[in-house]
Design an enzyme around this catalytic site. Structure first.
Site, mmCIF file in Angstrom:
data_model
loop_
_atom_site.group_PDB
_atom_site.id
_atom_site.type_symbol
_atom_site.label_atom_id
_atom_site.label_comp_id
_atom_site.label_asym_id
_atom_site.label_seq_id
_atom_site.Cartn_x
_atom_site.Cartn_y
_atom_site.Cartn_z
ATOM 1 N N ASP A 1 0.933 -1.126 0.077
ATOM 2 C CA ASP A 1 0.110 -0.118 -0.055
ATOM 3 C C ASP A 1 0.922 1.187 0.046
ATOM 4 O O ASP A 1 1.935 1.276 0.905
ATOM 5 C CB ASP A 1 -0.826 0.075 1.159
ATOM 6 C CG ASP A 1 -2.108 0.431 0.934
ATOM 7 O OD1 ASP A 1 -2.348 1.615 0.304
ATOM 8 O OD2 ASP A 1 -3.047 -0.158 1.135
ATOM 9 N N ASP B 1 -3.021 4.671 -2.383
ATOM 10 C CA ASP B 1 -3.899 5.399 -1.549
ATOM 11 C C ASP B 1 -4.475 6.648 -2.033
ATOM 12 O O ASP B 1 -3.664 7.683 -2.173
ATOM 13 C CB ASP B 1 -3.666 5.415 -0.034
ATOM 14 C CG ASP B 1 -4.579 5.665 0.864
ATOM 15 O OD1 ASP B 1 -5.385 4.783 0.957
ATOM 16 O OD2 ASP B 1 -4.503 6.781 1.566
ATOM 17 N N GLU C 1 -6.239 4.230 -6.147
ATOM 18 C CA GLU C 1 -7.541 4.514 -5.480
ATOM 19 C C GLU C 1 -7.926 5.840 -5.612
ATOM 20 O O GLU C 1 -7.084 6.673 -5.280
ATOM 21 C CB GLU C 1 -7.288 4.236 -4.028
ATOM 22 C CG GLU C 1 -8.745 4.091 -3.183
ATOM 23 C CD GLU C 1 -8.679 4.493 -1.690
ATOM 24 O OE1 GLU C 1 -9.692 4.112 -1.106
ATOM 25 O OE2 GLU C 1 -7.672 5.374 -1.491
ATOM 26 N N HIS D 1 -11.510 -2.738 3.132
ATOM 27 C CA HIS D 1 -11.419 -2.354 4.448
ATOM 28 C C HIS D 1 -12.056 -1.103 5.029
ATOM 29 O O HIS D 1 -12.247 -0.763 5.961
ATOM 30 C CB HIS D 1 -9.924 -2.137 4.859
ATOM 31 C CG HIS D 1 -9.243 -1.154 4.139
ATOM 32 N ND1 HIS D 1 -8.845 -1.085 2.937
ATOM 33 C CD2 HIS D 1 -8.893 0.053 4.714
ATOM 34 C CE1 HIS D 1 -8.406 -0.151 2.461
ATOM 35 N NE2 HIS D 1 -8.236 0.605 3.479
ATOM 36 N N ASP D 2 -12.746 -0.406 3.784
ATOM 37 C CA ASP D 2 -13.468 1.150 3.901
ATOM 38 C C ASP D 2 -14.850 0.825 3.780
ATOM 39 O O ASP D 2 -15.558 1.733 4.242
ATOM 40 C CB ASP D 2 -12.896 1.905 3.129
ATOM 41 C CG ASP D 2 -11.648 2.287 3.199
ATOM 42 O OD1 ASP D 2 -10.934 2.151 4.339
ATOM 43 O OD2 ASP D 2 -11.007 2.871 2.530
HETATM 44 O O1 TEU Z 1 -9.744 5.584 1.824
HETATM 45 C C1 TEU Z 1 -9.986 6.652 0.958
HETATM 46 C C2 TEU Z 1 -11.217 7.044 1.266
HETATM 47 O O2 TEU Z 1 -11.584 7.454 0.327
HETATM 48 C C3 TEU Z 1 -11.805 6.674 2.243
HETATM 49 O O3 TEU Z 1 -11.411 7.025 3.323
HETATM 50 C C4 TEU Z 1 -13.367 7.180 2.579
HETATM 51 O O4 TEU Z 1 -13.103 8.507 2.443
HETATM 52 C C5 TEU Z 1 -14.085 6.562 3.567
HETATM 53 O O5 TEU Z 1 -13.316 5.491 4.130
HETATM 54 C C6 TEU Z 1 -15.397 6.331 3.289
HETATM 55 O O6 TEU Z 1 -16.158 6.746 3.990
HETATM 56 C C7 TEU Z 1 -8.119 5.481 1.859
HETATM 57 C C8 TEU Z 1 -7.916 4.130 2.809
HETATM 58 O O7 TEU Z 1 -8.391 3.041 2.013
HETATM 59 C C9 TEU Z 1 -8.769 4.520 4.159
HETATM 60 O O8 TEU Z 1 -8.707 3.397 4.868
HETATM 61 C C10 TEU Z 1 -7.815 5.630 4.701
HETATM 62 O O9 TEU Z 1 -8.435 5.855 5.877
HETATM 63 C C11 TEU Z 1 -7.891 6.871 3.843
HETATM 64 O O10 TEU Z 1 -7.585 6.647 2.298
HETATM 65 C C12 TEU Z 1 -6.930 7.877 4.364
HETATM 66 O O11 TEU Z 1 -5.501 7.220 3.964
#
Ligand code: TEU
Length: 569
Positions: free
Chosen positions: A101, A209, A272, A344-345
């Site tokens: 990542d 990310d 992403e 994971h989000d």
């Molecule tokens: O996620 C980006 C992102 O768009 C998400 O955080 C989103 O805003 C939220 O999860 C949905 O409600 C990436 C990573 O995957 C996430 O785990 C991190 O928290 C974020 O970036 C910051 O690095």
């Protein structure tokens, strides 16, 4: 992608590990690299090609590792660099690749770069981050004195005041995640050097990310622009200033030149990109432009959002078809799709897009898997999805751990929202749903740890666990195995042209894939009512079954949550 020379990842399947929750090897209740190493047979058994590992770098863990304080080491919480090297070697020996990542929109506020940057207004690294004085005419700390009105992804303003210097720093996410200033060429070179260091070590690429947030729309005088006000708050939507900003393509092309261009094939990059459109994705993934191989787009995971993700809307299957259909069509001749239901989000797919009631859970999990894996693009399996893991029965606020959920609760309740109403949304949408420990077996901590798991194990692990499914040919796990093998074996699955069928049907999701003389018909019933397959799709009558998720009682009818892959003659 040139049709005569398909890239290796067109027939690959990626498995995502969120290390905190995958497998704990030392009994501290938190998953680690030792745990990943101990469970590699699970990946081999599934047949996946690539492992994407969420962050394991040193981190204060304000956002579970997405706040990095050292890009070139491993957090002792997760293990050591030696174990990471072991993992690279073990994966390669098994014919798999490793994606790390890459979190370079921001660092941790405890990263030495930020510590140095914060130390004084004249620090040589001051310009590595976004420092700005209070709004003209206002004093530091006054309400509304932030340099712009942008709202953070994790609630509240995107600016935090550093009282020592009287200036604010920008953080699109938590205050412990200051944004790097990609306008500064030294920052870019430092990131590229770090990426080369990982590739030299043997990793096979990166999941990047929020990579479409690295370019900010900054005026020549350094000014950043307010965004349109967000109703009901004193803040604004800054995304127009940081999503797919003016220099994003330049930065990604430069990164490609500096990091990837001289290396042999076999690597993979996935960006992403929240808010990315089909048109932009074509540019990002056009091989002729050499930016990234594929992107994660967010359209389908926003279909049940209202004004925000906490503003729940019912999901309409027809909207899902329209969205996926547009992405398939848009990236048909140029570029490439990534395919995912959850990560994971996100909440768990079977609870969100499927039907996790006991009667339909297995069938809807396998139906959704079939639908996704038969699309054109590279499928991503998120840990636990392959055994049908569902959302967690969270009760009170104390059950949640995620910074996004906790910040939202505090902000929403202090803005006057009803606390119980806020909890209802957290239970459905919190990222913690996807972060409970992987359910390996029916033992008290589901085989995840000998200690106390950092997030509670879902009580349904007694029934839903990997051990139980491994030897059961009708399990969700067995079905994932078959789907992954199908992509490896059938060029039409990897490369065939996609055509959506029955676009206006509310419950049957059907499409065809075709390559040269070969054609598949995929029909999925996304509901609890039987559907007249032969009436809806007469071509199914003469077709032969390639793969289904249920024993077929009546060929002419699609049972609830049944999915069939048929070969057309
Ligand atoms: O996620 C980006 C992102 O768009 C998400 O955080 C989103 O805003 C939220 O999860 C949905 O409600 C990436 C990573 O995957 C996430 O785990 C991190 O928290 C974020 O970036 C910051 O690095």
């Amino acid at each position: 992608m040139a049709a005569d020379q398909p890239a290796w990842w067109t027939s690959a399947v990626v498995y995502q590990i969120y290390p905190r929750s995958f497998m704990d090897s030392d009994g501290d209740g938190i998953g680690d690299l030792g745990g990943v190493l101990a469970r590699l047979d699970h990946l081999t058994d599934l047949g996946v090609d690539v492992l994407w590992l969420s962050p394991v770098y040193p981190s204060p863990q304000a956002d579970n590792g997405y706040d990095i304080s050292d890009y070139q080491d491993i957090d002792p919480l997760f293990g050591s660099l030696t174990q990471l090297d072991e993992l690279i070697a073990a994966l390669h020996a098994r014919g798999m690749k490793l994606l790390m990542d890459l979190v370079v929109n921001h660092t941790s506020d405890e990263h030495p770069w930020f510590v140095e940057s914060r130390s004084s207004r004249t620090s040589p690294k001051r310009d590595w981050y976004w420092w700005r004085p209070p709004r003209p005419g206002m004093a530091a700390g006054d309400p509304g004195a932030e340099p712009t009105n942008w709202q953070s992804h994790f609630s509240g303003p995107t600016w935090t005041l550093d009282p020592e210097s009287g200036e604010y720093y920008l953080h699109l996410f938590d205050r412990k995640q200051p944004d790097l200033n990609w306008e500064n060429p030294e920052v870019r070179q430092a990131v590229y050097a770090m990426m080369r260091w990982w590739l030299d070590r043997g990793v096979d690429g990166f999941r990047m990310d929020v990579i479409n947030m690295i370019s900010k729309d900054v005026a020549a005088d350094g000014h950043l622009h307010d965004g349109p006000p967000i109703p009901g708050t004193s803040l604004g939507d800054g995304s127009g200033s940081f999503l797919n900003g003016p220099r994003i393509h330049e930065f990604l092309a430069e990164m490609h030149r500096e990091v990837f261009a001289e290396r042999n094939g076999g690597l993979l990059t996935v960006g992403e990109m929240p808010g990315v459109t089909v048109e932009e994705a074509r540019l990002f993934t056009d091989p002729a432009r050499a930016e990234v191989d594929m992107v994660f787009q967010f359209e389908h995971v926003g279909l049940d959002h209202g004004a925000s993700k906490w503003d729940l809307r019912p999901l309409k299957m027809r909207d899902l078809k329209a969205s996926f259909g547009r992405w398939q069509a848009g990236l048909a001749d140029v570029g490439w799709n990534s395919l995912y239901w959850d990560n994971h989000d996100q909440p768990r797919a079977v609870s969100r897009f499927g039907d996790d009631s006991p009667a339909f859970r297995r069938n809807s999990a396998t139906c959704l898997a079939t639908l996704l894996h038969l699309h054109r693009g590279t499928p991503y399996v998120y840990q636990g999805q392959e055994i049908g893991m569902a959302n967690h029965p969270f009760r009170t606020l104390d059950d949640f751990a995620d910074v996004e959920s906790l910040n939202h609760y505090v902000h929403a309740v202090s803005a006057g929202e009803d606390a119980e109403h806020v909890l209802v949304a957290l239970r459905r949408m919190s990222r913690d749903n996807g972060r409970t420990p992987v359910q390996w077996d029916a033992s008290p901590s589901a085989g995840f740890t000998t200690g106390t798991p950092w997030l509670p194990v879902n009580p349904d692990h007694l029934e839903w666990n990997a051990e139980r499914q491994r030897t059961d040919d009708t399990s969700v796990l067995a079905h994932y195995r078959r789907l992954i093998a199908l992509r490896h074996e059938e060029p039409v699955v990897a490369l065939g042209a996609f055509a959506m069928l029955l676009p206006d049907h509310d419950e049957v999701y059907a499409f065809s894939r075709s390559l040269n003389d070969d054609a598949l018909l995929v029909a999925c019933n996304l509901g609890r009512r039987p559907q007249p397959l032969f009436e809806l799709l007469p071509q199914a009558k003469d077709a032969s079954l390639v793969l289904g998720n249920l024993p077929i009682d009546e060929a002419a009818v699609l049972a609830p949550w049944e999915a069939r892959v048929l070969r057309l003659r």
